[in-house]
Write a protein that holds these residues in place. Structure first.
Motif, PDB file in Angstrom:
ATOM      1  N   LEU A 139      -9.968   7.941   4.816  1.00 60.21           N
ATOM      2  CA  LEU A 139     -10.065   8.247   3.389  1.00 60.21           C
ATOM      3  C   LEU A 139      -9.146   7.376   2.526  1.00 60.21           C
ATOM      4  CD1 LEU A 139     -10.267  12.147   3.548  1.00 60.21           C
ATOM      5  CD2 LEU A 139     -12.139  10.484   3.457  1.00 60.21           C
ATOM      6  N   ALA A 140      -8.072   6.865   3.108  1.00 59.24           N
ATOM      7  CA  ALA A 140      -7.147   5.994   2.364  1.00 59.24           C
ATOM      8  C   ALA A 140      -6.896   4.736   3.189  1.00 59.24           C
ATOM      9  CB  ALA A 140      -5.836   6.721   2.075  1.00 59.24           C
ATOM     10  N   PRO A 141      -7.912   3.872   3.270  1.00 62.09           N
ATOM     11  CA  PRO A 141      -7.781   2.676   4.119  1.00 62.09           C
ATOM     12  C   PRO A 141      -6.576   1.846   3.681  1.00 62.09           C
ATOM     13  CG  PRO A 141     -10.022   2.901   3.252  1.00 62.09           C
ATOM     14  CD  PRO A 141      -9.176   3.895   2.515  1.00 62.09           C
ATOM     15  N   GLY A 142      -5.806   1.415   4.660  1.00 57.57           N
ATOM     16  CA  GLY A 142      -4.673   0.559   4.342  1.00 57.57           C
ATOM     17  C   GLY A 142      -3.386   1.293   4.038  1.00 57.57           C
ATOM     18  N   MET A 163       0.837  -1.217   0.000  1.00 62.58           N
ATOM     19  CA  MET A 163       0.000   0.000   0.000  1.00 62.58           C
ATOM     20  C   MET A 163       0.863   1.256   0.000  1.00 62.58           C
ATOM     21  SD  MET A 163      -3.125   0.470  -0.344  1.00 62.58           S
ATOM     22  CE  MET A 163      -3.134   2.156   0.289  1.00 62.58           C
ATOM     23  N   THR A 164       0.245   2.313  -0.391  1.00 64.83           N
ATOM     24  CA  THR A 164       0.972   3.573  -0.467  1.00 64.83           C
ATOM     25  C   THR A 164       1.405   4.042   0.916  1.00 64.83           C
ATOM     26  OG1 THR A 164      -0.405   4.153  -2.338  1.00 64.83           O
ATOM     27  CG2 THR A 164       0.850   5.929  -1.334  1.00 64.83           C
ATOM     28  N   MET A 181      -7.103  -4.046   7.335  1.00 62.88           N
ATOM     29  CA  MET A 181      -7.121  -4.673   8.673  1.00 62.88           C
ATOM     30  C   MET A 181      -7.650  -3.700   9.730  1.00 62.88           C
ATOM     31  SD  MET A 181      -6.566  -7.685   9.672  1.00 62.88           S
ATOM     32  CE  MET A 181      -6.298  -7.285  11.396  1.00 62.88           C
ATOM     33  N   THR A 182      -8.051  -4.260  10.809  1.00 57.56           N
ATOM     34  CA  THR A 182      -8.587  -3.435  11.886  1.00 57.56           C
ATOM     35  C   THR A 182      -7.518  -2.509  12.464  1.00 57.56           C
ATOM     36  OG1 THR A 182     -10.065  -5.241  12.431  1.00 57.56           O
ATOM     37  CG2 THR A 182      -9.840  -3.495  14.055  1.00 57.56           C
ATOM     38  N   ILE A 183      -7.962  -1.312  12.800  1.00 58.92           N
ATOM     39  CA  ILE A 183      -7.081  -0.325  13.428  1.00 58.92           C
ATOM     40  C   ILE A 183      -7.236  -0.426  14.946  1.00 58.92           C
ATOM     41  CG2 ILE A 183      -6.675   2.147  13.717  1.00 58.92           C
ATOM     42  CD1 ILE A 183      -7.912   2.443  10.834  1.00 58.92           C
ATOM     43  N   ILE A 184      -6.118  -0.399  15.649  1.00 54.30           N
ATOM     44  CA  ILE A 184      -6.134  -0.264  17.102  1.00 54.30           C
ATOM     45  C   ILE A 184      -5.376   1.018  17.441  1.00 54.30           C
ATOM     46  CG2 ILE A 184      -5.521  -1.300  19.327  1.00 54.30           C
ATOM     47  CD1 ILE A 184      -5.413  -4.025  17.941  1.00 54.30           C
ATOM     48  N   THR A 185      -6.040   1.965  18.095  1.00 56.63           N
ATOM     49  CA  THR A 185      -5.330   3.167  18.541  1.00 56.63           C
ATOM     50  C   THR A 185      -4.873   2.971  19.981  1.00 56.63           C
ATOM     51  OG1 THR A 185      -7.120   4.457  19.576  1.00 56.63           O
ATOM     52  CG2 THR A 185      -6.977   4.520  17.166  1.00 56.63           C
ATOM     53  N   LEU A 186      -3.778   3.639  20.332  1.00 61.47           N
ATOM     54  CA  LEU A 186      -3.219   3.504  21.679  1.00 61.47           C
ATOM     55  C   LEU A 186      -3.071   4.875  22.329  1.00 61.47           C
ATOM     56  CD1 LEU A 186      -1.525   1.311  19.682  1.00 61.47           C
ATOM     57  CD2 LEU A 186      -0.720   0.622  21.933  1.00 61.47           C
ATOM     58  N   LEU A 187      -3.571   4.996  23.532  1.00 64.68           N
ATOM     59  CA  LEU A 187      -3.418   6.229  24.322  1.00 64.68           C
ATOM     60  C   LEU A 187      -2.975   5.832  25.723  1.00 64.68           C
ATOM     61  CD1 LEU A 187      -3.886   9.315  24.725  1.00 64.68           C
ATOM     62  CD2 LEU A 187      -6.224   8.751  25.397  1.00 64.68           C
ATOM     63  N   THR A 188      -1.794   6.278  26.134  1.00 65.52           N
ATOM     64  CA  THR A 188      -1.289   5.933  27.458  1.00 65.52           C
ATOM     65  C   THR A 188      -0.501   7.095  28.056  1.00 65.52           C
ATOM     66  OG1 THR A 188       0.970   5.141  26.966  1.00 65.52           O
ATOM     67  CG2 THR A 188      -0.825   3.604  26.515  1.00 65.52           C
ATOM     68  N   ASP A 189      -0.090   6.908  29.300  1.00 63.09           N
ATOM     69  CA  ASP A 189       0.854   7.827  29.937  1.00 63.09           C
ATOM     70  C   ASP A 189       2.190   7.128  30.160  1.00 63.09           C
ATOM     71  OD1 ASP A 189       0.117   6.039  31.918  1.00 63.09           O
ATOM     72  OD2 ASP A 189      -0.379   7.560  33.403  1.00 63.09           O
ATOM     73  N   PHE A 190       2.507   6.135  29.327  1.00 60.47           N
ATOM     74  CA  PHE A 190       3.706   5.319  29.533  1.00 60.47           C
ATOM     75  C   PHE A 190       4.981   6.039  29.095  1.00 60.47           C
ATOM     76  CE2 PHE A 190       1.163   1.116  28.734  1.00 60.47           C
ATOM     77  CZ  PHE A 190       0.436   1.338  29.883  1.00 60.47           C
ATOM     78  N   GLY A 191       4.856   7.076  28.287  1.00 59.33           N
ATOM     79  CA  GLY A 191       6.050   7.681  27.704  1.00 59.33           C
ATOM     80  C   GLY A 191       6.643   6.778  26.637  1.00 59.33           C
ATOM     81  N   LEU A 192       7.613   7.321  25.910  1.00 65.66           N
ATOM     82  CA  LEU A 192       8.204   6.568  24.798  1.00 65.66           C
ATOM     83  C   LEU A 192       9.649   6.184  25.067  1.00 65.66           C
ATOM     84  CD1 LEU A 192       6.573   8.523  21.870  1.00 65.66           C
ATOM     85  CD2 LEU A 192       6.268   6.101  22.379  1.00 65.66           C
ATOM     86  N   ARG A 193      10.097   6.294  26.335  1.00 65.39           N
ATOM     87  CA  ARG A 193      11.497   6.044  26.646  1.00 65.39           C
ATOM     88  C   ARG A 193      11.722   4.606  27.069  1.00 65.39           C
ATOM     89  NH1 ARG A 193      14.329   8.386  31.682  1.00 65.39           N
ATOM     90  NH2 ARG A 193      14.269   6.145  31.944  1.00 65.39           N
ATOM     91  N   ASP A 194      10.688   4.021  27.677  1.00 63.67           N
ATOM     92  CA  ASP A 194      10.846   2.700  28.279  1.00 63.67           C
ATOM     93  C   ASP A 194      10.279   1.618  27.361  1.00 63.67           C
ATOM     94  OD1 ASP A 194      11.912   3.950  30.622  1.00 63.67           O
ATOM     95  OD2 ASP A 194       9.863   4.460  31.201  1.00 63.67           O
ATOM     96  N   SER A 195      10.207   0.417  27.894  1.00 62.06           N
ATOM     97  CA  SER A 195       9.770  -0.722  27.089  1.00 62.06           C
ATOM     98  C   SER A 195       8.257  -0.884  27.038  1.00 62.06           C
ATOM     99  CB  SER A 195      10.367  -2.009  27.679  1.00 62.06           C
ATOM    100  OG  SER A 195       9.928  -2.174  29.020  1.00 62.06           O
ATOM    101  N   TYR A 196       7.517  -0.108  27.846  1.00 62.40           N
ATOM    102  CA  TYR A 196       6.113  -0.443  28.097  1.00 62.40           C
ATOM    103  C   TYR A 196       5.222  -0.403  26.851  1.00 62.40           C
ATOM    104  CZ  TYR A 196       7.988   0.422  32.730  1.00 62.40           C
ATOM    105  OH  TYR A 196       8.772   0.397  33.843  1.00 62.40           O
ATOM    106  N   VAL A 197       5.314   0.661  26.070  1.00 65.30           N
ATOM    107  CA  VAL A 197       4.462   0.766  24.885  1.00 65.30           C
ATOM    108  C   VAL A 197       4.766  -0.382  23.924  1.00 65.30           C
ATOM    109  CG1 VAL A 197       3.942   2.136  22.829  1.00 65.30           C
ATOM    110  CG2 VAL A 197       4.138   3.256  25.064  1.00 65.30           C
TER     111      VAL A 197
END
Lengths: 256, 256, 256
Positions: free
Chosen positions: A27-30, A1-2, B1-17
């Motif tokens: 708007l641009a699935p995938g 995909m793009t 494919m299905t989208i899963i969004t993620l919202l946390t307070d884990f920060g991006l420095r550690d292994s958690y996300v």
């Protein structure tokens, strides 16, 4: 995909980047979304221009690059989409696309009546990027536009035997990117910055001792100055715009 | 494919996300993961609630929203999954889902015996999100649960001819999001905050001069106050909870 | 499609991470890229090692893990690719892969003549990761190499009835990760750090009152010390390398 790349100054703390991504994936699935950066200093079009100019050509042909650093949102500044070298670009017309070659095909995007006057990234640029990702021809997105606004980028100049350039970017490691090129150093030239000798050109960090300045040709082709295992910009106390010189011998001694 | 969004307070420095993402991609191969933010201030359920309420409806139907700001992990607080408007939500029952309409279908997720008592994001919520992404019906994830815990969100109130609201969020640009709405300003009303006049409602930043306060209806529908090319929250020295007023003329002069 | 995880100290402000991703998606179209972290402290190989050791086994078999914290770029340090437990690893040979079992299959990657001497992440490691993602056998990437460089990781030792360990990582919440294990505490043991009693082992944060220290077995198996709703590392003023003790009663009183 793009692939759609994203470059903004929105930061990653708020909802803004995800709002844009939601629109893109609706708007641009995938489509494959790739973050270039969302930590451009707020409104710093010049920094965004440098980052994007280093990145876009690393992606495969057909990639759409969405770049929204847009301090003029809601003003008369145009919204653009462009095609060059089989890549597509969508961005405000504020200089962020200055790296595009003259003669690049450009269209001006219409601003829909329902578009938020403060969030064209979501309501104008993302829908245009999605259409390009879906294969819509550039010409279908808006009317043809003349050359984009181009930043007045500093060029090195000669003063006697010395080339005088400047710092054009400071990266997250504190490495100082200059606009000087290797050929300006000659065979025995040395770099000077902030009243200090930064030595001759080296190949890599490890060619000097820890804590010493090291000049080398950076990965995008111009001379950079780093501090081995340290932060050159902090130690030198320099920022974008600081003067850097390529001097040829004989030259009077300076502290290293 | 299905989208899963993620919202946390884990920060991006550690292994958690990444630990959470590994679980998601192991249990739901091919899911498209989209980061909303991992920089919610630690434990700030109210901020997470605002960010998620602005974002979820931008994604296509069927999206699974995984939100883990969970200061009560390991306590008796329930773990929830919910379905509303063809979107799915997985989160602790601490108010983060307060934006869901009354009557939303909810289930309580069981806490497995092997789940870490300090990391339900990885061991409870991610597996539930993966099952929803794979098409498992909500009802198969746990037993039906009553309405979620709802945050007591501040509502503007009237004092004579003045609407009194408050700051409900400050974004990364320093823009101050209020809970006042355009209709509370009347035809000639002006905003007041921190002892200063923030002017009438404008359309966008560029309607004032650089360094001036500008009030406008934000992209999520309530009034926001920014400083053109600057940081309003810093200059005004305000934070979440500060009072904002919509006053109608005649009114005594205040410094701008 | 194959997953490629990325762990670097490049930060997210500059072009570097996106340059690597462009190379990956050009050479391995359709690969799923997952950021582990790009905020490893610059050059902190030990921190990168800990983060990667916690993460890799959460991903499905076949995943390629690209880890570039590389202060020795351009020196004689080797560039490695490895296979273990049906996962692949690509990294400089500086200890970042110390968690791999003895006898792991390893090859040394050749450094191409056109590779930038300062950016092997883009020019050496990313192309190797892409080849592995495409299914190339490890042995085709370079010549067989002996065991990787291994970090000298601190091990707890016994002093009478007390186990003496140390802080091996501090996470973004200020939680202090130690190298002590639950069995070192005995039945009635208590933790001591920075001249304070951190109590017996608890199950989770909520087992103590707000603002109190709480010790628990962390999600990766060793004892961690947190401050409920606060930052333990700041309050204790400790960093990596600080001493932590598991003491068995009777013991003299210490301030909590």
């Amino acid at each position: 995909m793009t692939i759609i790349t994203l470059l903004t100054d929105f930061g990653l703390r708020d909802s803004y980047v995800a709002e844009v991504k939601g629109v893109l994936l609706t708007l641009a699935p995938g489509a494959t979304l790739v973050d270039v950066s969302h930590d451009v200093p707020p409104g710093d079009v010049r920094a965004a221009h440098i980052v994007l100019s280093r990145v876009w050509h690393r992606f495969p042909a057909g990639t759409v690059h969405l770049a929204v650093v847009d301090p003029g949102v809601g003003t008369a500044r145009r919204a653009l989409a462009a095609a060059a070298n089989d890549h597509f670009f969508v961005a405000p017309d504020n200089g962020i696309l200055s790296f595009l070659p003259t003669g690049t095909q450009l269209v001006e995007l219409p601003i829909g009546e329902t578009a938020s006057a403060t969030f064209h990234g979501r309501d104008v640029f993302a829908p245009a990027a999605a259409r390009l990702a879906n294969g819509s021809p550039l010409s279908s997105l808006g009317r043809e536009a003349p050359d984009p606004h181009r930043l007045a980028l500093p060029e090195p100049h000669r003063e006697g035997a010395t080339w005088v350039g400047e710092v054009i970017y400071v990266d997250g490691f504190g490495t100082v990117v200059t606009n000087l090129r290797q050929d300006m150093l000659g065979n025995a030239g040395r770099l000077r910055i902030a009243g200090r000798d930064a030595g001759p050109l080296h190949r890599t960090f490890a060619d000097v001792r820890r804590g010493e300045l090291v000049a080398f040709t950076g990965s995008s082709g111009t001379i950079e100055i780093a501090l081995r295992d340290g932060n050159a910009a902090k130690v030198l106390n320099v920022a974008v715009g600081a003067t850097v010189k390529a001097v040829e011998p004989p030259l009077p001694p300076l502290p290293r």
